[in-house]
Design a protein around this motif. Structure first.
Motif, PDB file in Angstrom:
ATOM      1  N   ALA A 125      32.121  30.794  33.484  1.00  0.00           N
ATOM      2  CA  ALA A 125      33.083  31.865  33.748  1.00  0.00           C
ATOM      3  C   ALA A 125      32.507  33.225  33.364  1.00  0.00           C
ATOM      4  CB  ALA A 125      34.379  31.601  32.985  1.00  0.00           C
ATOM      5  N   ILE A 126      31.770  33.280  32.262  1.00  0.00           N
ATOM      6  CA  ILE A 126      31.156  34.542  31.839  1.00  0.00           C
ATOM      7  C   ILE A 126      30.109  34.992  32.867  1.00  0.00           C
ATOM      8  CG2 ILE A 126      29.653  35.617  30.107  1.00  0.00           C
ATOM      9  CD1 ILE A 126      31.088  33.825  28.009  1.00  0.00           C
ATOM     10  N   GLU A 127      29.290  34.067  33.307  1.00  0.00           N
ATOM     11  CA  GLU A 127      28.277  34.393  34.317  1.00  0.00           C
ATOM     12  C   GLU A 127      28.940  34.866  35.611  1.00  0.00           C
ATOM     13  OE1 GLU A 127      26.048  30.794  34.571  1.00  0.00           O
ATOM     14  OE2 GLU A 127      24.729  31.318  32.882  1.00  0.00           O
ATOM     15  N   PHE A 128      30.074  34.250  35.951  1.00  0.00           N
ATOM     16  CA  PHE A 128      30.818  34.649  37.148  1.00  0.00           C
ATOM     17  C   PHE A 128      31.314  36.084  37.003  1.00  0.00           C
ATOM     18  CE2 PHE A 128      34.486  35.057  39.879  1.00  0.00           C
ATOM     19  CZ  PHE A 128      34.190  34.293  41.001  1.00  0.00           C
ATOM     20  N   ALA A 129      31.889  36.403  35.833  1.00  0.00           N
ATOM     21  CA  ALA A 129      32.426  37.745  35.604  1.00  0.00           C
ATOM     22  C   ALA A 129      31.334  38.811  35.707  1.00  0.00           C
ATOM     23  CB  ALA A 129      33.098  37.811  34.231  1.00  0.00           C
ATOM     24  N   TYR A 132      30.228  39.153  39.513  1.00  0.00           N
ATOM     25  CA  TYR A 132      31.194  39.763  40.425  1.00  0.00           C
ATOM     26  C   TYR A 132      31.954  40.921  39.778  1.00  0.00           C
ATOM     27  CZ  TYR A 132      30.094  35.650  43.178  1.00  0.00           C
ATOM     28  OH  TYR A 132      29.427  34.687  43.895  1.00  0.00           O
ATOM     29  N   ASP A 133      31.276  41.607  38.861  1.00  0.00           N
ATOM     30  CA  ASP A 133      31.852  42.780  38.210  1.00  0.00           C
ATOM     31  C   ASP A 133      31.780  43.999  39.125  1.00  0.00           C
ATOM     32  OD1 ASP A 133      32.860  44.354  36.029  1.00  0.00           O
ATOM     33  OD2 ASP A 133      30.825  45.100  35.710  1.00  0.00           O
ATOM     34  N   ASP A 134      32.818  44.826  39.066  1.00  0.00           N
ATOM     35  CA  ASP A 134      32.817  46.131  39.728  1.00  0.00           C
ATOM     36  C   ASP A 134      32.597  46.043  41.234  1.00  0.00           C
ATOM     37  OD1 ASP A 134      33.289  48.834  39.247  1.00  0.00           O
ATOM     38  OD2 ASP A 134      31.154  49.324  39.370  1.00  0.00           O
ATOM     39  N   GLY A 135      33.078  44.962  41.841  1.00  0.00           N
ATOM     40  CA  GLY A 135      33.005  44.823  43.295  1.00  0.00           C
ATOM     41  C   GLY A 135      31.616  44.657  43.858  1.00  0.00           C
ATOM     42  N   ALA A 144      37.325  33.488  42.947  1.00  0.00           N
ATOM     43  CA  ALA A 144      37.843  33.794  41.617  1.00  0.00           C
ATOM     44  C   ALA A 144      39.189  33.139  41.336  1.00  0.00           C
ATOM     45  CB  ALA A 144      37.960  35.306  41.446  1.00  0.00           C
ATOM     46  N   ASP A 145      39.413  32.843  40.055  1.00  0.00           N
ATOM     47  CA  ASP A 145      40.743  32.412  39.610  1.00  0.00           C
ATOM     48  C   ASP A 145      41.673  33.617  39.530  1.00  0.00           C
ATOM     49  OD1 ASP A 145      39.873  29.737  39.141  1.00  0.00           O
ATOM     50  OD2 ASP A 145      39.009  30.365  37.226  1.00  0.00           O
ATOM     51  N   ILE A 146      41.104  34.752  39.113  1.00  0.00           N
ATOM     52  CA  ILE A 146      41.866  35.991  38.963  1.00  0.00           C
ATOM     53  C   ILE A 146      41.043  37.143  39.532  1.00  0.00           C
ATOM     54  CG2 ILE A 146      42.968  37.575  37.330  1.00  0.00           C
ATOM     55  CD1 ILE A 146      43.039  35.252  35.306  1.00  0.00           C
ATOM     56  N   VAL A 147      41.696  38.025  40.280  1.00  0.00           N
ATOM     57  CA  VAL A 147      41.045  39.235  40.793  1.00  0.00           C
ATOM     58  C   VAL A 147      41.791  40.443  40.228  1.00  0.00           C
ATOM     59  CG1 VAL A 147      40.423  40.579  42.832  1.00  0.00           C
ATOM     60  CG2 VAL A 147      40.336  38.074  42.918  1.00  0.00           C
ATOM     61  N   LEU A 148      41.060  41.323  39.557  1.00  0.00           N
ATOM     62  CA  LEU A 148      41.639  42.528  38.987  1.00  0.00           C
ATOM     63  C   LEU A 148      41.257  43.726  39.846  1.00  0.00           C
ATOM     64  CD1 LEU A 148      40.746  41.973  35.207  1.00  0.00           C
ATOM     65  CD2 LEU A 148      42.835  41.306  36.411  1.00  0.00           C
ATOM     66  N   ASN A 172      36.410  41.624  39.629  1.00  0.00           N
ATOM     67  CA  ASN A 172      37.183  42.877  39.608  1.00  0.00           C
ATOM     68  C   ASN A 172      36.654  43.842  40.651  1.00  0.00           C
ATOM     69  OD1 ASN A 172      35.537  45.168  38.209  1.00  0.00           O
ATOM     70  ND2 ASN A 172      35.185  43.380  36.895  1.00  0.00           N
ATOM     71  N   VAL A 173      37.581  44.609  41.201  1.00  0.00           N
ATOM     72  CA  VAL A 173      37.251  45.505  42.314  1.00  0.00           C
ATOM     73  C   VAL A 173      37.779  46.906  42.016  1.00  0.00           C
ATOM     74  CG1 VAL A 173      37.530  45.931  44.787  1.00  0.00           C
ATOM     75  CG2 VAL A 173      37.419  43.576  43.925  1.00  0.00           C
ATOM     76  N   PRO A 174      36.901  47.913  41.992  1.00  0.00           N
ATOM     77  CA  PRO A 174      37.372  49.296  41.796  1.00  0.00           C
ATOM     78  C   PRO A 174      38.009  49.825  43.081  1.00  0.00           C
ATOM     79  CG  PRO A 174      34.999  49.266  42.143  1.00  0.00           C
ATOM     80  CD  PRO A 174      35.438  47.832  42.131  1.00  0.00           C
ATOM     81  N   LEU A 175      39.077  50.570  42.916  1.00  0.00           N
ATOM     82  CA  LEU A 175      39.737  51.174  44.078  1.00  0.00           C
ATOM     83  C   LEU A 175      39.412  52.657  44.099  1.00  0.00           C
ATOM     84  CD1 LEU A 175      43.203  49.363  43.896  1.00  0.00           C
ATOM     85  CD2 LEU A 175      41.177  48.751  45.251  1.00  0.00           C
ATOM     86  N   VAL A 176      38.663  53.052  45.111  1.00  0.00           N
ATOM     87  CA  VAL A 176      38.194  54.432  45.252  1.00  0.00           C
ATOM     88  C   VAL A 176      38.598  54.926  46.641  1.00  0.00           C
ATOM     89  CG1 VAL A 176      36.191  55.964  45.148  1.00  0.00           C
ATOM     90  CG2 VAL A 176      36.215  53.844  43.803  1.00  0.00           C
TER      91      VAL A 176
END
Length: 271
Positions: A125-129, A132-135, A144-148, A172-176
């Motif tokens: 899970a840590i490697e996944f985070a 797939y950090d910051d989109g 993902a189990d959770i998408v922020l 997680n995905v930044p919204l710009v």
């Protein structure tokens, strides 16, 4: 002709522990040239009887890690009857634990394997985070189990890592405003996504501190109040389009927000 040296390893779990101990000891004799025959997940006396007969035939040694009392007693009894050496690798240390710490063991096989599985799930899970950090790769959204989702500085990355330590795979995905959200965001169930919002004043304060830490002026567009309002407005429109639950992270610690996320997801997924 010299008889082959064989050690039968018996376990009511995988038997890796017993095999490693036998290998460690074997290296002290004849360069470790001992054949190890592992018998895993032994759960009845018939399995033990089979090994007893084979060990007697080959005049072999038995090493075991059995925590089920009835099976251990049977093995000890039969080994004594057949004049075989059966070495219990766990009981001496388990007895020492019981005496020293005044606790009784669970006598449940497979607990070590369970701990290992929990550990490796957390590492995964840590490697996944991180991946797939910051989109970085929108394909992670679908896995993902959770998408922020949220604007910059809404604690998406710290939350992803915190939840990863609880074995959730988080992207997680930044919204710009200048960057269209990935199509994958609209392909996942709304219950898998959480929108993060923050008060304009708090975000302005956080961004100014961030610029200061980077050695940049606080007047940069990144921290301007109008820019922040535009970003938050854009983000809320995307969140409404996704239809996801929204959490306000203003003045909340990461642990508190993570708890709210898990509560919301639990409620959403029970509907």
């Amino acid at each position: 002709m010299k008889q082959k040296q064989v050690v039968y390893v018996i376990s009511d779990s995988v038997g890796e522990t017993a095999e490693l101990v036998v290998k460690a000891v074997a290296t002290q004799f004849n360069g470790g040239h001992v054949e190890i025959r592992r018998n895993s997940y032994v759960d009845d006396i018939e399995d033990i009887e089979d090994v007893i007969l084979l060990a007697k035939k080959g005049n072999s040694l038995i090493a075991y890690t059995i925590v089920i009392p009835a099976l251990k007693e049977y093995l000890d009894q039969r080994a004594a009857e057949e004049d075989l050496v059966a070495v219990d690798l766990l009981s001496p240390l388990m007895n020492a634990f019981s005496a020293k710490f005044n606790q009784e063991p669970h006598h449940q096989p497979g607990l070590m394997r369970k701990l290992d599985e929990e550990y490796f799930r957390k590492i995964e899970a840590i490697e996944f985070a991180v991946k797939y950090d910051d989109g970085r790769d929108p394909r992670g959204i679908l896995k993902a189990d959770i998408v922020l989702i949220g604007v910059s500085r809404t604690s998406k990355t710290p939350l992803s890592m915190y939840l990863a330590h609880k074995r959730f795979k988080v992207a997680n995905v930044p919204l710009v405003p200048e960057v269209p959200p990935p199509d994958e965001l609209f392909q996942i169930p709304r219950k898998n996504c959480i929108g993060l919002i923050i008060s304009p004043d708090k975000l302005n304060e956080i961004r100014k501190e961030r610029l200061k830490a980077l050695g940049l002026g606080s007047q940069a567009n990144y921290a301007s109040f109008q820019r922040i309002l535009d970003e938050l407005d854009y983000a809320e429109k995307i969140m409404k389009r996704v239809g996801c639950p929204i959490i306000n992270v203003s003045n909340k610690a990461v642990e508190e927000t993570a708890g709210l996320i898990l509560d919301v997801l639990k409620k959403e997924r029970s509907l």
